[in-house]
Design a protein around this motif. Structure first.
Motif, short mmCIF file in Angstrom:
data_model
loop_
_atom_site.label_atom_id
_atom_site.label_comp_id
_atom_site.label_asym_id
_atom_site.label_seq_id
_atom_site.Cartn_x
_atom_site.Cartn_y
_atom_site.Cartn_z
N THR A 80 -12.60 -0.23 -2.03
CA THR A 80 -11.78 -0.75 -3.31
C THR A 80 -10.64 0.25 -3.38
O THR A 80 -10.51 1.26 -3.25
N ILE A 81 -9.36 -0.44 -3.55
CA ILE A 81 -8.00 0.12 -3.95
C ILE A 81 -7.71 -0.43 -5.45
O ILE A 81 -7.64 -1.48 -5.70
N LEU A 82 -7.78 0.79 -6.09
CA LEU A 82 -7.45 0.48 -7.66
C LEU A 82 -8.52 -0.61 -8.10
O LEU A 82 -8.03 -1.46 -8.95
N ILE A 119 -2.97 -6.05 -3.69
CA ILE A 119 -3.12 -4.37 -3.30
C ILE A 119 -1.81 -4.10 -2.68
O ILE A 119 -1.31 -2.96 -3.08
N ARG A 120 -1.28 -4.75 -1.87
CA ARG A 120 -0.10 -4.32 -1.14
C ARG A 120 1.17 -4.24 -2.30
O ARG A 120 1.86 -3.44 -2.05
N ALA A 121 0.91 -5.04 -3.45
CA ALA A 121 2.08 -4.74 -4.51
C ALA A 121 2.02 -3.27 -5.03
O ALA A 121 2.85 -2.87 -5.48
N HIS A 122 0.93 -2.83 -4.84
CA HIS A 122 0.58 -1.53 -5.63
C HIS A 122 0.87 -0.47 -4.66
O HIS A 122 1.04 0.93 -5.15
N LEU A 123 1.24 -0.64 -3.18
CA LEU A 123 1.43 0.13 -2.30
C LEU A 123 2.77 0.25 -1.53
O LEU A 123 3.48 -0.60 -1.79
N GLU A 160 2.20 2.87 -6.91
CA GLU A 160 1.18 3.78 -7.25
C GLU A 160 0.69 4.93 -6.20
O GLU A 160 0.39 6.16 -6.60
N ILE A 161 0.57 4.28 -5.11
CA ILE A 161 0.24 5.13 -3.70
C ILE A 161 1.20 4.72 -2.59
O ILE A 161 1.55 3.54 -2.40
#
Lengths: 320, 281
Positions: free
Chosen positions: A75-77, A88-92, A168-169
């Motif tokens: 899990t990522i975030l 998820i790719r939008a967070h990275l 964020e990451i």
């Protein structure tokens, strides 16, 4: 380093950015990542260390949601990449091992188009691009075609591009491989700044000094498995001695001399070109060797480093 | 500077809006961002290369329509009406150039972007989905096809080679044809490993161009061969555009249009699946 550790344990519920449990990736019969467990906390610089083929890049791709896991949990975030890949790719922010900048475009156009891929508005991106070019020290290269940049500049631009969506990451796969020392130091400085403003960094590297410089915590991987985990200082303390004495007797003699060295120091590591004596006191060990009538061609006493941890855990020198 | 965005229009907020929608893992609703990338790339590329796509069918028309056409004279259609030879082959050349442009874009250009530029790898590490990439790239091929078709029509209409107002429909028809070829072509390209294999694409394209009723009617073939040719996409394309420019609008045209609609849908599914397998598996 102890400070970081205290901070983590004091905080009763540190925000977990990435959680992997029994994470596995297979390609046919080949097991690239073999059931690994780790967690990455918010604001942390987390390192994946290991020789080529250890499974670092595959792990990075699974986190970046561009490669689907074969087993285990990830899990990522709090999101599952199998279901929410684009989210998820939008967070990275992703900085791949090989630069994949758009060679047909200029420096600023690379940032603009990449931002548009995320759906960001061009008016907003215009000010963002100024900010990122300043951060990457590329203001005067704004209108230059990407292919004309030096290796260090390309890497900085790739990092700037990875920051367009204010992630964020930030995922960095061997960020300084192939760069000269000066370019590496500029890059490290930029990564420190990111860390200071709270960006979580996930870094793979096979440079020990880089891992010691950048990472709060790291895992050592080999053959798809995690061999050890901890801060650089903890790992050195657990897996190595305080000091290392390096002695050379000539390539042909090292093996036979090693037998005579038994009993000196805590542990010996025999490499093709030299013998490493792990000990609490390097000078004392050297005196013992000289007193026993052995005469190394060269000798060097140094502090233990991550490289020694690496040697012990993966049983090999770094040959890439 | 603030590097962590918490605003409403952050990349995350934009991506989360698609949550729960059909195909959210495949499509982010932004193929235009992929299209836009090509606009930027075109601005700094060689315009002569772009122009060549327009010139080619015109050269063919001059050589065959007027050069060879002089020897042939006219031909007659199924109902016995005479048609100048140039007017007979002009729609076929438009259909062929729509095919060639789409195939060129979806093979050479896509191959380069896939393996050397690593453009798709970069695109798919953002919140875009493979369907955005496929549609953006194919949309680009269509825009090009549209401009070439308009240019070609602008040349042949004053020559009197468009014999019906239905001829205007040749332009959207050319775009439809380009769409069909581009969507299938991109999927096929994803299987190719090196530049040599690209020659295989040409190996199929050239005979298709020569034998699909481009320069003469299929009535010269035996029935079995005729059936095979009629199943090929270029024959369908030529028959469609020829129907429009000569003004023979009938039920057969609907069949040709449907042929391409099916080809587009299957092609898009195929290409999206392949992009997913290559970059997100």
């Amino acid at each position: 380093m102890p400070k970081t550790k205290a901070k983590v344990t004091d905080d009763s519920s540190p925000e977990l950015m990435i959680v992997a449990k029994g994470l596995t990736k297979t390609y046919g019969d080949f097991v690239a990542v073999d059931g690994i467990n780790f967690e990455v906390k918010k604001g942390e610089a987390f390192g994946l260390l290991g020789p080529n083929g250890a499974g670092k890049s595959t792990t990075m791709k699974m986190i970046a949601s561009t490669s689907q896991r074969s087993g285990g949990e990830l899990t990522i975030l709090g999101k599952d990449p199998n279901q929410h890949g684009p989210e998820i790719r939008a967070h990275l922010g992703v900085v791949p091992q090989q630069d994949n900048l758009d060679r047909e475009l200029k420096v600023w156009e690379n940032l603009m188009t990449y931002g548009r891929f995320f759906g960001l508005k061009s008016a907003w991106l215009k000010t963002k691009i100024d900010e990122l070019l300043e951060f990457a020290q590329l203001e005067d290269k704004r209108n230059v075609k990407t292919e004309e940049l030096s290796g260090g500049m390309k890497r900085r631009l790739t990092i700037a591009r990875g920051l367009v969506n204010e992630p964020e990451i930030l995922m960095l796969d061997e960020p300084t491989t192939g760069l000269d020392p000066q370019a590496r130091h500029i890059l490290w400085d930029r990564l420190f700044r990111l860390k200071e403003v709270g960006v979580t960094l996930v870094i793979t590297t096979h440079y020990m000094d880089e891992a010691e410089q950048l990472c709060d915590r790291l895992v050592v991987m080999d053959k798809g498995k995690i061999m050890a985990e901890g801060s650089p200082a903890e790992l050195i303390k657990t897996y190595s001695s305080k000091e290392v004495l390096e002695v050379r007797f000539g390539s042909d003699n090292n093996k036979t001399m090693a037998k005579q060295l038994k009993g000196i120091g805590d542990r010996l590591e025999i490499l093709p070109d030299r013998i490493l004596v792990y000990t609490e006191d390097g000078e004392a060990a050297l005196k013992k060797i000289l007193a026993a009538g052995m005469h190394p061609i060269t000798s060097l006493v140094r502090r233990s480093s991550l490289e020694d941890v690496f040697l012990r855990l993966t049983g090999r020198t770094l040959v890439d | 500077m603030s590097l962590i965005n918490t605003g409403v229009d952050s990349a995350i907020a934009i991506a989360e809006r698609r949550r729960g929608k059909l195909g959210a893992a495949l499509f982010a609703g932004r193929p235009e961002s992929v299209f836009l990338r090509n606009v930027y790339a075109l601005k700094s590329s060689n315009w002569l290369v772009v122009l060549s796509g327009f010139v080619e069918p015109v050269f063919y028309l001059l050589a065959f329509g007027y050069g060879l056409g002089k020897l042939i004279g006219g031909i007659t259609d199924a109902s016995g009406n005479p048609i100048p030879y140039a007017a007979y082959i002009a729609p076929a050349l438009l259909a062929t150039s729509a095919m060639n442009g789409a195939i060129y874009d979806s093979t050479w250009n896509v191959f380069f972007k896939m393996h050397f530029g690593k453009i798709y790898q970069a695109m798919l590490s953002t919140s875009l989905g493979p369907l955005d990439v496929a549609m953006g790239e194919i949309g680009w091929a269509l825009a090009r096809g549209f401009i070439y078709a308009v240019g070609f029509m602008a040349v042949v209409t004053p020559m009197g080679l468009i014999r019906s107002w239905w001829g205007l429909m040749a332009i959207p028809a050319a775009v439809l044809i380009a769409f069909g070829f581009a969507s299938v072509g991109m999927g096929i390209t994803s299987y190719l490993k090196n530049f040599h294999q690209m020659d295989w694409v040409n190996f199929f394209m050239l005979p298709m161009f020569l034998f699909s009723g481009t320069f003469y009617s299929l009535s010269v073939y035996p029935d079995w061969l005729r059936t095979i040719i009629e199943a090929l996409p270029l024959y369908q394309a030529i028959a469609m555009i020829r129907g429009f420019t000569l003004g023979y609008v009938d039920g057969a045209l609907v069949g040709h249009i449907l042929y391409f609609v099916v080809m587009i849908v299957l092609g898009l599914l195929f290409t999206t699946k392949r992009l997913r397998a290559l970059f997100l598996s």
